[in-house]
Design a protein around this motif. Structure first.
Motif, PDB file in Angstrom:
ATOM      1  N   LEU A  48      -8.444  -1.475  -0.201  1.00 44.97           N
ATOM      2  CA  LEU A  48      -8.353  -2.831  -1.192  1.00 44.97           C
ATOM      3  C   LEU A  48      -7.248  -3.784  -0.406  1.00 44.97           C
ATOM      4  O   LEU A  48      -6.854  -4.983  -0.444  1.00 44.97           O
ATOM      5  N   PHE A  49      -6.113  -3.428   0.580  1.00 41.36           N
ATOM      6  CA  PHE A  49      -5.568  -4.522   1.044  1.00 41.36           C
ATOM      7  C   PHE A  49      -6.132  -4.725   1.980  1.00 41.36           C
ATOM      8  O   PHE A  49      -5.254  -5.135   2.612  1.00 41.36           O
ATOM      9  N   ARG A  71     -11.011   8.989   3.558  1.00 40.11           N
ATOM     10  CA  ARG A  71     -10.413   7.421   3.644  1.00 40.11           C
ATOM     11  C   ARG A  71      -9.872   7.296   2.080  1.00 40.11           C
ATOM     12  O   ARG A  71     -10.180   7.585   1.691  1.00 40.11           O
ATOM     13  N   PRO A  72      -8.481   6.138   2.825  1.00 38.27           N
ATOM     14  CA  PRO A  72      -7.561   6.458   1.528  1.00 38.27           C
ATOM     15  C   PRO A  72      -8.062   5.104   1.286  1.00 38.27           C
ATOM     16  O   PRO A  72      -8.852   4.454   1.663  1.00 38.27           O
ATOM     17  N   LEU A  73      -8.469   4.787  -0.141  1.00 34.18           N
ATOM     18  CA  LEU A  73      -8.909   3.602  -0.686  1.00 34.18           C
ATOM     19  C   LEU A  73      -7.635   2.130  -1.206  1.00 34.18           C
ATOM     20  O   LEU A  73      -8.767   1.399  -1.074  1.00 34.18           O
ATOM     21  N   GLY A  74      -7.085   3.050  -0.297  1.00 32.84           N
ATOM     22  CA  GLY A  74      -6.009   1.606  -0.671  1.00 32.84           C
ATOM     23  C   GLY A  74      -6.294   1.057   1.618  1.00 32.84           C
ATOM     24  O   GLY A  74      -5.648  -0.153   0.999  1.00 32.84           O
ATOM     25  N   VAL A 126      -7.636  11.524  -6.255  1.00 32.91           N
ATOM     26  CA  VAL A 126      -7.060  12.672  -4.764  1.00 32.91           C
ATOM     27  C   VAL A 126      -6.211  12.837  -4.885  1.00 32.91           C
ATOM     28  O   VAL A 126      -4.821  12.852  -5.477  1.00 32.91           O
ATOM     29  N   ALA A 183      -3.711  10.783  -6.788  1.00 37.11           N
ATOM     30  CA  ALA A 183      -4.078   9.541  -7.504  1.00 37.11           C
ATOM     31  C   ALA A 183      -5.293   9.645  -8.866  1.00 37.11           C
ATOM     32  O   ALA A 183      -6.013  10.063  -8.003  1.00 37.11           O
ATOM     33  N   SER A 216       1.011  -1.178   0.385  1.00 42.46           N
ATOM     34  CA  SER A 216      -0.125  -0.198  -0.367  1.00 42.46           C
ATOM     35  C   SER A 216       0.337   0.857  -0.101  1.00 42.46           C
ATOM     36  O   SER A 216       2.046   1.287   1.222  1.00 42.46           O
ATOM     37  N   LEU A 217       0.543   1.881  -0.868  1.00 43.58           N
ATOM     38  CA  LEU A 217       1.818   3.019  -1.046  1.00 43.58           C
ATOM     39  C   LEU A 217       1.254   4.190   0.163  1.00 43.58           C
ATOM     40  O   LEU A 217       1.717   4.507   1.412  1.00 43.58           O
ATOM     41  N   THR A 218      -0.502   3.793   0.870  1.00 40.64           N
ATOM     42  CA  THR A 218      -0.826   4.934   2.285  1.00 40.64           C
ATOM     43  C   THR A 218      -0.165   4.094   3.068  1.00 40.64           C
ATOM     44  O   THR A 218       0.652   5.615   3.959  1.00 40.64           O
ATOM     45  N   LEU A 243      -2.809  12.770  -1.912  1.00 47.10           N
ATOM     46  CA  LEU A 243      -2.084  12.146  -0.699  1.00 47.10           C
ATOM     47  C   LEU A 243      -1.685  13.614  -0.256  1.00 47.10           C
ATOM     48  O   LEU A 243      -0.774  13.774  -0.414  1.00 47.10           O
ATOM     49  N   ARG A 285     -12.353   8.484  -9.881  1.00 45.61           N
ATOM     50  CA  ARG A 285     -12.031   9.329  -8.139  1.00 45.61           C
ATOM     51  C   ARG A 285     -10.661   9.839  -8.710  1.00 45.61           C
ATOM     52  O   ARG A 285      -9.187   9.146  -8.961  1.00 45.61           O
ATOM     53  N   VAL A 338      -5.310   1.910 -11.019  1.00 44.11           N
ATOM     54  CA  VAL A 338      -5.449   2.697 -10.288  1.00 44.11           C
ATOM     55  C   VAL A 338      -4.198   3.564 -10.909  1.00 44.11           C
ATOM     56  O   VAL A 338      -2.382   2.867 -10.033  1.00 44.11           O
ATOM     57  N   GLU A 361      -1.422   5.945  -9.795  1.00 44.11           N
ATOM     58  CA  GLU A 361      -0.708   7.561  -9.010  1.00 44.11           C
ATOM     59  C   GLU A 361       0.526   8.458  -9.507  1.00 44.11           C
ATOM     60  O   GLU A 361       1.706   7.192  -9.761  1.00 44.11           O
TER      61      GLU A 361
HETATM   62  C1  LIG Z   1      -3.759   1.733  -3.344  1.00 48.64           C
HETATM   63  C2  LIG Z   1      -3.993   2.725  -2.898  1.00 48.64           C
HETATM   64  O1  LIG Z   1      -4.987   3.494  -2.392  1.00 48.64           O
HETATM   65  C3  LIG Z   1      -3.892   5.195  -2.049  1.00 48.64           C
HETATM   66  C4  LIG Z   1      -5.562   5.501  -2.728  1.00 48.64           C
HETATM   67  C5  LIG Z   1      -5.680   6.564  -3.368  1.00 48.64           C
HETATM   68  C6  LIG Z   1      -7.382   7.162  -2.832  1.00 48.64           C
HETATM   69  O2  LIG Z   1      -7.687   7.431  -1.865  1.00 48.64           O
HETATM   70  O3  LIG Z   1      -8.110   7.906  -3.973  1.00 48.64           O
HETATM   71  C7  LIG Z   1      -5.838   6.151  -4.527  1.00 48.64           C
HETATM   72  C8  LIG Z   1      -4.911   5.706  -4.776  1.00 48.64           C
HETATM   73  C9  LIG Z   1      -3.779   5.298  -3.745  1.00 48.64           C
HETATM   74  O4  LIG Z   1      -2.629   6.753  -4.064  1.00 48.64           O
HETATM   75  C10 LIG Z   1      -2.907   2.744  -1.563  1.00 48.64           C
HETATM   76  O5  LIG Z   1      -2.659   2.941  -0.465  1.00 48.64           O
HETATM   77  O6  LIG Z   1      -1.866   1.998  -2.340  1.00 48.64           O
END
Ligand SMILES: C=C(O[C@@H]1C=C(C(=O)O)C=C[C@H]1O)C(=O)O
Length: 180
Positions: free
Chosen positions: A114-115, A108-111, A74, A86, A30-32, A76, A72, A167, A169
């Motif tokens: 997802l993770f 909220r962070p999509l990650g 956003v 993103a 996760s990038l988050t 970060l 979407r 996704v 980034e």
């Molecule tokens: C996929 C992730 O989610 C992060 C958060 C995102 C969002 O909130 O839209 C989109 C892409 C990512 O940078 C991640 O954390 O790896």
């Protein structure tokens, strides 16, 4: 499907990348989480969610027409500084099905979603150097982010019950202020 076959401009990370960005471009986790580990305060600033005109290769990756997809976008932020733009894309037919969680993510962070779901698989990352002509480079500038040259981006497909979420980034200049 690997993203590097979708279009000629996105490449597997094996090719040249700027050394300071190598870890950011290739980390499969996760990038988050990676950003959170390198700052005191992490936040997500939603910019835009809704119908969006896509690049042809994006539309084909999510299996819908270029004008029909939902995106979407956003920023970060790490300690208030924007470090990633993103851009996530989904087929609208999945908003009430497999990707229903895409609708109510908000700040909220999509990650985090997802993770947390073991049923979601991620395709190998593809990377690309974006110059000023690329639509995502233009979107970053349109948000008032000071950019003086090309930007590096990565993208991957998240698959849930066979349905894709793309996704992308884009790493912003301030990412270099975080530990690599
Ligand atoms: C996929 C992730 O989610 C992060 C958060 C995102 C969002 O909130 O839209 C989109 C892409 C990512 O940078 C991640 O954390 O790896």
């Amino acid at each position: 499907m690997t993203l590097s076959r979708a279009g000629t401009a996105w490449r597997s990370p094996a090719l040249f990348m700027p050394p300071p960005l190598r870890g950011w471009l290739t980390d499969p986790h996760s990038l988050t989480a990676r950003i959170r580990a390198r700052c005191r305060h992490f936040s997500v600033q939603p910019l835009r969610t809704g119908r969006a005109a896509l690049a042809a290769d994006e539309a084909s990756l999510v299996g819908c027409g270029r004008a029909r997809a939902v995106s979407r976008e956003v920023l970060l932020r790490a300690d208030g500084r924007p470090v990633v733009f993103a851009h996530s894309v989904v087929n609208p037919r999945d908003l009430h099905g497999v990707w229903h969680m895409f609708r109510g993510v908000g700040s909220r962070p999509l990650g985090a979603l997802l993770f947390a779901d073991a049923r979601i698989a991620r395709s190998p990352l593809a990377v690309r150097r974006l110059d000023w002509r690329h639509p995502l480079h233009r979107r970053v500038r349109a948000e008032g982010i000071a950019v003086s040259g090309p930007l590096w981006a990565r993208r991957s497909l998240f698959m849930r019950h066979g349905r894709p979420l793309l996704v992308t980034e884009v790493f912003l200049p301030a990412i270099s202020e975080l530990a690599p």
